[in-house]
Design a protein around this motif. Structure first.
Motif, short mmCIF file in Angstrom:
data_model
loop_
_atom_site.label_atom_id
_atom_site.label_comp_id
_atom_site.label_asym_id
_atom_site.label_seq_id
_atom_site.Cartn_x
_atom_site.Cartn_y
_atom_site.Cartn_z
N ASN A 1 42.72 34.48 27.07
CA ASN A 1 43.14 35.74 27.68
C ASN A 1 44.41 36.33 27.06
O ASN A 1 45.18 37.01 27.73
N ASN B 1 34.95 32.98 30.08
CA ASN B 1 34.09 33.85 30.90
C ASN B 1 32.71 33.23 31.09
O ASN B 1 32.11 33.29 32.17
N THR C 1 36.78 42.11 28.42
CA THR C 1 37.62 42.26 29.63
C THR C 1 36.82 42.92 30.75
O THR C 1 36.89 42.50 31.92
N LYS D 1 34.51 40.43 32.17
CA LYS D 1 35.26 39.47 32.99
C LYS D 1 35.54 40.05 34.37
O LYS D 1 35.35 39.42 35.39
N THR D 2 36.00 41.33 34.38
CA THR D 2 36.30 41.99 35.66
C THR D 2 35.05 42.10 36.52
O THR D 2 35.06 41.83 37.73
N GLU D 3 33.94 42.49 35.89
CA GLU D 3 32.68 42.64 36.62
C GLU D 3 32.21 41.30 37.19
O GLU D 3 31.78 41.22 38.34
N SER E 1 34.09 38.65 37.84
CA SER E 1 35.02 38.20 38.90
C SER E 1 34.75 38.94 40.20
O SER E 1 34.74 38.35 41.28
N THR E 2 34.54 40.28 40.09
CA THR E 2 34.25 41.07 41.29
C THR E 2 32.97 40.57 41.97
O THR E 2 32.90 40.42 43.19
#
Length: 959
Positions: free
Chosen positions: A301, A324, A557, A560-562, A564-565
């Protein structure tokens, strides 16, 4: 004339026998199970007829037949045979045939027909012979004279010296040989020679005007053309290769580094012009790698910066992608309800977490139970209505119901074929068959590769441009003596450098990257510019390395956000359904609000309602298309032969190409070979930039696809269980299919069954109207009313049953005595009033009946053990049947067995032979199964006066 199609057939007649019978077996064919017709032979004994399905009493006996006698011809028997088979063998006995007038008439008709055929045939032949005679006479009158014929033949050619048409055609073909069609006739050849009668002389004159061909020369693309002639004309007469002195030319062309052999200014790179390719730099790849592919980093990261080398940036990216991937795999493999899916989210918010057997009695069930009468005991009749089977109607079982629910309407037992013909495939613009002819056509196309110094090919644009720059009058050298002297003085004269030599395009050999002073800065400027962080942007060939890396990291990124959400979501992101947690059949109702289930309704239907249903319809009718009810035997048998989950499948007339599993692969193997889709390989320091980008983007795309597939999955990817959504004790059955719970069974046990209910206390029921003749329950009030209407008040027990024995006194005997009287050959009379038994004396009138006949039985293998005792009996039997199997040696058997049981001794029998005058005496025990060996009774005619020779040599009595 033609012969008759069929000849008359006559059956062989049998001469009548004075003694004995013929035994005949007649073979007939049955049509549609029936044969009828006259037997072939006459005077047949009806009793001797036996019919079998095979020859010689084999194949089973046929007993369904009838025999009638012709009213006009008593010797003819007409028989009808009925059987499922196609053949029958009729066996019978006859003394011989009767010769009838019909037989003579039939024979005479056939003889007359034969005579008529002979007469007609003779007339026809006479006509044909006369016609032949006429034709012969005509030929004789018109034939040529022999001498004239010989004379004419002498004028004809001899075949040995004359060509036939075939031989002539062959010679012409030999002359023509394989000449083209336009020159295969003499006229066409003459036209081609311009009708020149002296063509040879003309050709000789023409050739004399041509030059001779020299060895090595010919007409081709390399011949001396006008362009080459013009170029040659531009070269001066006596032009030299070099205009130098012999010494200067020798020094200039030598291998040593003389003053004439190099130019100092030309060796200075500052004077070089043009560009050169990286391939001319020997350590170009190594220098680039040490410049831009150093400093591999695997820090997770970490943001890529403009100062990173390519390998550093790749290391950061791959570390981020790996983390990820691990996180996504951990989430995807979780079976602990990571999204905290609740029972409300799967549509079961109102369902109570209790097992079916532990559920309380619902409000609806209480209402239903309140309509039932209480019961003091369950009864001992067992199950009131068993499940339906394929032989007995009954209730539909849970397994049958589940199986039937999975069967589509109008389901069939369809089995998809293993293969399809190509005609069933629907082709489109993206899926189409390729024929062998098309493949051959494609493979025969010329290569589009350009020509090299070792291989032929298309001319490259660069080669064409280069060729166009050469002047038509270009010279090898055009140097004057003065210029040559200036060129060889070693100074920097105007002639001492060559512009073309300073061009890097013309340079040869290799140089190191270290000779390029700004190599590193130039490489970084070229490949590490234009950092982009646009999310989801596609990498293109116009991107720099840094631009591509920026796009990739933005994509990673965002992924990763998707992920994690999604991983932290507790809003049932996979839309987990109640079916996916094993509760697809559970209705979203609280236990207290559940309706009466099918099982419960079935249980309730076995109970007696407080208000009687009545008997206007069947108590348990069979289910039909409009009314629920019992499963019939036919429905149960039909359901058993339907496969589980059967569907109403109708095979389509055609298929899209996508249904063929290897269609794309087959097309690719034919026209798109060599495609590589290697992915997820680890990036190493030996990778090129393009290789690393390919690996990385393939890995990211795979991760993205996997994450998207998981995020959009609605098939319970985390294996969420019913316990995890607070329904661990709920059984996976629909409300209508739930079994009777413990609480419900307790309540039901207090109810009375419909079949033979036993009610306690003082149960009450509606009183039927007077005169009701239905199966409705009769209350005490109804009975009292019925008795009052019938006048039961007059029937006092004290009056009509004075002795108290439960029987009306007057009914024990007739009110008035009656006489029973016999009339006719047997007479008698007695008085009878029913108070006691009565006997009658019967008198039979003499000679009123006859005993002068003895009944005879047809038992051809009668045995001693079956003969009646205390009787004289007769049988139509066979000699073989007395000791074994029946045969055709028929006898009349008289059996005398006078005592009432076996204590009376042996059974005696006399056998009268039906073909000769012979009587044999048999004697056997009453339980024997064979009559044993008989004794022959001799007649008076069989007596013989014995001589010494008879006694000495033996004799035979009775023939």
């Amino acid at each position: 004339m033609a012969y008759p199609e069929n000849a008359d057939i006559f059956q062989e007649k049998l001469n009548k026998k004075e003694a004995g019978n013929y035994v005949v077996e007649e073979h007939v064919t049955l049509t549609n199970g029936k044969y009828e017709g006259f037997l072939i032979h006459d005077n047949v004994s009806t009793a001797s007829i036996n019919i079998y399905r095979g020859p010689k009493f084999t194949g089973g006996q046929i007993t369904n037949y009838s025999v009638t006698t012709d009213s006009d011809r008593a010797w003819k028997k007409f028989i009808r045979v009925f059987d499922a088979g196609t053949e029958a063998y009729i066996n019978y006995e006859t003394v011989g045939d009767q010769v009838e007038a019909e037989d003579i008439n039939t024979l005479q008709t056939s003889v007359h027909a034969v005579q008529q055929d002979v007469i007609d045939y003779k007339a026809s032949n006479n006509s044909v012979i006369a016609l032949h005679d006429e034709r012969i006479a005509s030929v004789e009158s018109e034939k040529a004279d022999e001498s004239y014929v010989n004379e004419q033949l002498a004028l004809k050619s001899d075949t040995a010296n004359t060509y036939t048409k075939t031989e002539t055609d062959a010679r012409i073909q030999f002359v023509v040989d394989t000449a083209p069609e336009a020159l295969d006739t003499l006229k066409e050849i003459a036209d081609a020679l311009d009708n020149d009668p002296d063509f040879a002389a003309t050709m000789t004159a023409q050739l004399a005007s041509k030059v001779d061909k020299a060895a090595g020369y010919g007409l081709s693309a390399n011949d001396f053309s006008d362009v080459l002639k013009g170029k040659l004309d531009g070269i001066e007469t006596g032009a030299e290769v070099n205009n130098l002195t012999d010494d200067a030319a020798s020094e200039l062309t030598g291998n040593s580094d003389s003053s004439l052999h190099y130019h100092t200014a030309d060796r200075n790179r500052a004077n070089h012009t043009g560009t050169q390719t990286s391939a001319t730099i020997s350590d170009f790849v190594t220098r680039v790698r040490t410049t831009v592919l150093t400093g591999l980093s695997t820090t997770t990261n970490t943001v890529i910066t403009a100062a990173d080398t390519i390998l550093t940036a790749f290391g950061k990216l791959q570390a981020q992608v790996t983390v990820n991937k691990s996180e996504a795999d951990l989430h995807a493999g979780s079976t602990n309800n990571p999204h905290a899916v609740s029972k409300a989210q799967v549509g079961l918010g109102n369902a109570d977490n209790t097992a079916d057997l532990s559920k309380p009695v619902s409000t609806a069930m209480k209402t239903a139970l309140n309509q039932k009468a209480p019961l003091s005991h369950v009864g001992a009749t067992g199950t009131a209505h068993g499940d339906a089977t394929d032989t007995i109607s009954g209730f539909m079982s849970a397994d049958d119901k589940s199986k039937l629910d999975d069967v589509e309407d109008s389901a069939n037992h369809y089995v998809h074929p293993a293969t399809h013909s190509p005609a069933i495939i629907v082709q489109n613009t993206t899926n189409r068959f390729v024929t062998d002819a098309e493949k051959s056509t494609w493979n025969a196309k010329a290569s589009t590769a350009t020509a090299t110094t070792t291989a032929n090919g298309l001319m490259a644009a660069a080669d064409k441009a280069k060729l166009g720059t050469i002047e038509s009058s270009a010279e090898v050298n055009n140097i004057s003596d003065a210029n040559a002297a200036d060129l060889t003085d070693g100074g920097a004269s105007t002639l001492h450098y060559h512009i073309a030599d300073r061009s890097r395009a013309n340079h040869t050999g290799m140089q190191t990257a270290s000779t390029i002073s700004d190599f590193a800065a130039s490489v970084r400027l070229a490949v590490l510019t234009g950092l982009s962080t646009a999310s989801g942007a596609v990498i293109t060939t116009a991107d720099t390395v840094l631009t591509a890396l920026g796009k990739l990291q933005s994509q990673v990124t965002a992924n990763k956000t998707e992920a994690s959400t999604h991983a932290s979501s507790t809003a049932n992101p996979h839309t987990v359904t109640k079916a996916q947690v094993g509760l697809g059949s559970v209705n979203n109702t609280a236990d207290a609000d559940k309706p009466v289930s099918t099982a419960m309704q079935t249980a309730l239907n076995t109970k007696a309602p407080i208000s009687h249903v009545g008997a206007t319809g069947a108590a348990h009718g069979t289910v039909n298309g409009n009314v629920n009810g019992f499963m019939s035997v036919a429905d149960k048998f039909k359901l058993d032969v339907i496969e589980d989950s059967a569907n109403h499948y109708v095979h389509p007339v055609s298929h899209p190409a996508s249904i063929i599993s290897d269609f794309a692969a087959s097309v690719r193997s034919a026209v798109l070979t060599g495609l590589s889709t290697a992915s997820s390989a680890v990036i190493t320091t030996a990778d090129t930039v393009l290789t690393a980008l390919g690996k990385l983007q393939a890995q990211i795309s795979a991760n993205k696809t996997e994450a998207s597939t998981h995020a959009n999955s609605t098939t319970n990817p985390h294996n969420v269980t019913k316990a995890q959504v607070g329904l661990g004790s709920v059984n996976n059955t629909a409300d209508a299919d739930k079994p009777v719970s413990t609480a419900m069974q307790t309540a039901l046990n207090a109810k009375a069954p419909l079949a033979s209910p036993t009610l306690t206390g003082v149960p009450k029921a509606p009183t039927a109207t007077t005169g009701n003749n239905s199966t409705q329950l009769a209350t005490t009030a109804f009975v009292q009313n019925a008795l009052s209407t019938g006048g039961y008040g007059d029937m006092l027990k004290s009056v009509y049953d004075a002795d108290g024995d439960g029987v009306v006194d007057e009914a024990m005997k007739l009110h008035t005595a009656r006489n029973i009287t016999l009339t006719g050959d047997a007479t008698g009379s007695v008085s009878f009033n029913g108070s006691a038994d009565a006997s009658m004396t019967v008198t039979v009138i003499d000679n009123s009946h006859r005993h002068n006949y003895i009944y005879s039985s047809d038992d051809r293998d009668v045995k001693p053990s079956v003969t009646p005792k205390h009787y004289l009996s007769s049988y139509f039997a066979s000699k073989g049947g007395l000791t074994g199997a029946a045969d055709t040696n028929y006898i009349d058997l008289m059996v005398l067995n006078t005592y009432i049981n076996v204590a009376g001794g042996y059974v005696n029998a006399l056998a009268f032979d039906k073909t000769s005058k012979k009587i044999q005496h048999y004697q056997a025990a009453q339980t024997d199964l064979s009559w044993g060996t008989p004794k022959t009774i001799a007649y008076q005619e069989d007596s013989k006066t014995l001589t010494w020779g008879d006694l000495k040599n033996g004799f035979t009595l009775g023939g």
